[in-house]
Design a protein around this motif. Structure first.
Motif, mmCIF file in Angstrom:
data_model
loop_
_atom_site.group_PDB
_atom_site.id
_atom_site.type_symbol
_atom_site.label_atom_id
_atom_site.label_comp_id
_atom_site.label_asym_id
_atom_site.label_seq_id
_atom_site.Cartn_x
_atom_site.Cartn_y
_atom_site.Cartn_z
ATOM 1 N N ARG A 47 7.112 6.644 1.951
ATOM 2 C CA ARG A 47 6.482 5.873 0.889
ATOM 3 C C ARG A 47 7.559 5.490 -0.121
ATOM 4 O O ARG A 47 8.708 5.953 -0.006
ATOM 5 N N ARG A 78 4.461 13.625 -9.234
ATOM 6 C CA ARG A 78 3.509 13.250 -10.290
ATOM 7 C C ARG A 78 2.112 13.629 -9.808
ATOM 8 O O ARG A 78 1.913 13.892 -8.616
ATOM 9 N N ASN A 79 1.186 13.617 -10.696
ATOM 10 C CA ASN A 79 -0.218 13.923 -10.360
ATOM 11 C C ASN A 79 -0.348 15.191 -9.505
ATOM 12 O O ASN A 79 -1.220 15.278 -8.655
ATOM 13 N N LYS A 121 0.826 -1.221 0.000
ATOM 14 C CA LYS A 121 0.000 0.000 0.000
ATOM 15 C C LYS A 121 0.857 1.268 0.000
ATOM 16 O O LYS A 121 0.358 2.355 -0.289
ATOM 17 N N ASP A 164 4.184 3.043 -5.005
ATOM 18 C CA ASP A 164 3.550 3.639 -6.207
ATOM 19 C C ASP A 164 2.172 4.230 -5.904
ATOM 20 O O ASP A 164 1.202 4.011 -6.653
ATOM 21 N N VAL A 165 2.109 4.980 -4.846
ATOM 22 C CA VAL A 165 0.839 5.575 -4.416
ATOM 23 C C VAL A 165 0.385 6.628 -5.428
ATOM 24 O O VAL A 165 1.184 7.427 -5.907
ATOM 25 N N GLU A 166 -0.886 6.592 -5.755
ATOM 26 C CA GLU A 166 -1.466 7.626 -6.631
ATOM 27 C C GLU A 166 -1.735 8.877 -5.795
ATOM 28 O O GLU A 166 -2.248 8.776 -4.682
ATOM 29 N N PHE A 167 -1.404 10.025 -6.350
ATOM 30 C CA PHE A 167 -1.631 11.254 -5.598
ATOM 31 C C PHE A 167 -2.810 12.030 -6.161
ATOM 32 O O PHE A 167 -3.246 11.803 -7.293
ATOM 33 N N GLU A 168 -3.247 12.984 -5.347
ATOM 34 C CA GLU A 168 -4.157 14.009 -5.841
ATOM 35 C C GLU A 168 -3.401 15.321 -5.800
ATOM 36 O O GLU A 168 -2.495 15.493 -4.993
ATOM 37 N N LEU A 223 8.379 4.702 -11.941
ATOM 38 C CA LEU A 223 8.060 6.099 -11.635
ATOM 39 C C LEU A 223 9.312 6.965 -11.450
ATOM 40 O O LEU A 223 9.224 8.111 -11.028
ATOM 41 N N HIS A 283 1.732 16.276 -7.166
ATOM 42 C CA HIS A 283 2.309 16.204 -5.817
ATOM 43 C C HIS A 283 3.814 15.986 -5.920
ATOM 44 O O HIS A 283 4.278 15.151 -6.708
ATOM 45 N N ASP A 309 8.606 4.409 -4.366
ATOM 46 C CA ASP A 309 8.276 4.351 -5.788
ATOM 47 C C ASP A 309 9.107 3.267 -6.470
ATOM 48 O O ASP A 309 10.327 3.176 -6.243
#
Lengths: 275, 116
Positions: free
Chosen positions: A245, A216-217, A6, A9-13, A251, A219, A247
């Motif tokens: 975290r 990315r995204n 988890k 490679d966390v997706e960010f906002e 990434l 952040h 990557d």
């Protein structure tokens, strides 16, 4: 111990990063130099190098003495930048003994010219870190408000959170920075930064002990060490939400790393010059 | 024993103690690792020695001679010593004076041995 998937490679906002991490020309314009070919490390050496760096606690991570938390702000670019700045500063001074905590907000408000929301441009952040520098924050390793007493000009960490003990709370426009702030900020400037054109450069920078700022995204994050998790290589970053975290290689690439920052005449009084 | 004799003995002891102190090699208080970033980055074992040196109360500076030209007196002395010796160099300083300059030793243990 395997790393929790988890955290990988966390997706960010979006929370504040504008600009293109892979725009190498943009990084050159900001003041970064091309990543030196001679410092590229072949993948066949990564495992051994990681072991060596861990053994000697030589990663940038080992020279970072805190997390920052950006709260609900859009200051991620500056939180990430101050993290890799501090790692380079402390490394030059042989450890975290002389650590100075820096205020991401003091950089952010100048990048946006006082616009609170919408984030800041990543290349612009490096350019300003090289030309004007960044202010220390009120708090420091010695405790609440310890740097407020130590330096002539300080600011709170972020506009994303308010702490009751901070002498100034909330949002601050550039014209409300403490008078003469330039005199203090100039002692905390980036001297030398490199572009990170690809994955190999990303791993190599970390294996030389240099922190990397990318994202990315929308952040931005500060990468501080390289790990091997089973057969995978992971880049470990100290996110500005009080957690580490990771990557995976897909990434990596883009952004910049810091090799050298200003060196104080006297680390006990970093904003005083002897001459 | 007369007061005068006692006074002479005390003075002699003080003089002896001062002379002895003067001839003792001063303790190394700062170690500078000076290198040229054009040629190399700091080897992990050199970085690994920082914490061990700190534990012994020794200050550490890791300086890239390509980007730092020396701001203050100590800085210039250390850089001059390193440049004269040839880079990379480990400059051992005591009370703002150079005690000696050596090449980068090959291990953490050798670095600590140089300082002690």
């Amino acid at each position: 111990m395997p790393i929790d998937p988890k955290l990988i490679d966390v997706e960010f906002e979006f929370d504040g990063a504008q600009g293109n991490w892979n725009d190498e020309q943009g990084w050159f314009s900001a003041g970064a130099s091309e990543f030196p070919q001679k410092f590229l490390i072949d993948k066949s050496e990564w495992s051994d190098r990681i072991r060596e760096m861990e053994k000697h606690k030589a990663f940038a991570e080992h020279f970072s003495d805190r997390f920052t938390h950006q709260g609900k702000s859009h200051e991620c670019v500056c939180h990430a930048a101050q993290q890799i700045f501090s790692a380079a500063y402390n490394r030059q001074l042989g450890g975290i003994k002389h650590s100075v905590w820096l205020s991401p907000l003091s950089l952010y408000t100048r990048l946006t010219n006082g616009r609170r929301w919408g984030g800041s441009n990543v290349q612009h952040s490096l350019r300003v870190l090289m030309s004007e520098g960044i202010l220390p924050e009120h708090d420091g390793p010695a405790g609440k408000n310890s740097q407020h007493k130590r330096f002539q000009h300080t600011l709170h960490q972020t506009s994303g959170r308010d702490m009751p003990h901070w002498p100034t709370n909330g949002w601050v426009k550039p014209n409300r920075l403490p008078d003469g702030w330039e005199e203090t900020a100039k002692h905390f400037r980036v001297i030398e930064a490199f572009t990170i054109p690809d994955r190999k450069a990303h791993a190599s920078a970390l294996l030389h002990g240099w922190g990397i700022c990318n994202g990315r995204n929308g952040h931005s994050v500060p990468h501080l060490s390289l790990k091997k998790d089973g057969r995978k290589y992971l880049s470990k970053y100290k996110d500005s939400y009080n957690l580490f975290r990771y990557d995976s290689e897909k990434l990596w690439g883009g952004g910049y790393c810091i090799r050298t920052v200003t060196l104080p005449d006297d680390p006990n009084r970093p904003t005083e010059m002897k001459d | 024993m007369s007061k005068q004799t006692l006074l002479y003995i005390c003075l002699a002891l003080i003089a002896y103690s001062l002379a002895k102190q003067h001839h003792q090699p001063a303790r190394v208080d700062t170690v500078w690792f000076v290198y040229q970033s054009e040629d190399m980055s700091l080897p992990p074992y050199v970085v690994g020695s920082f914490a061990r040196l700190n534990e012994q109360g020794v200050e550490v500076r890791a300086i890239d001679a390509d980007t730092h030209d020396g701001n203050d007196q100590n800085d210039i002395i250390a850089l001059d010593a390193a440049n004269q010796f040839g880079l990379p160099a480990m400059v051992l300083m005591s009370r703002s004076s150079v005690s000696r300059t050596v090449s980068f030793p090959g291990s953490v243990e050798q670095i600590l041995a140089e300082v002690n």
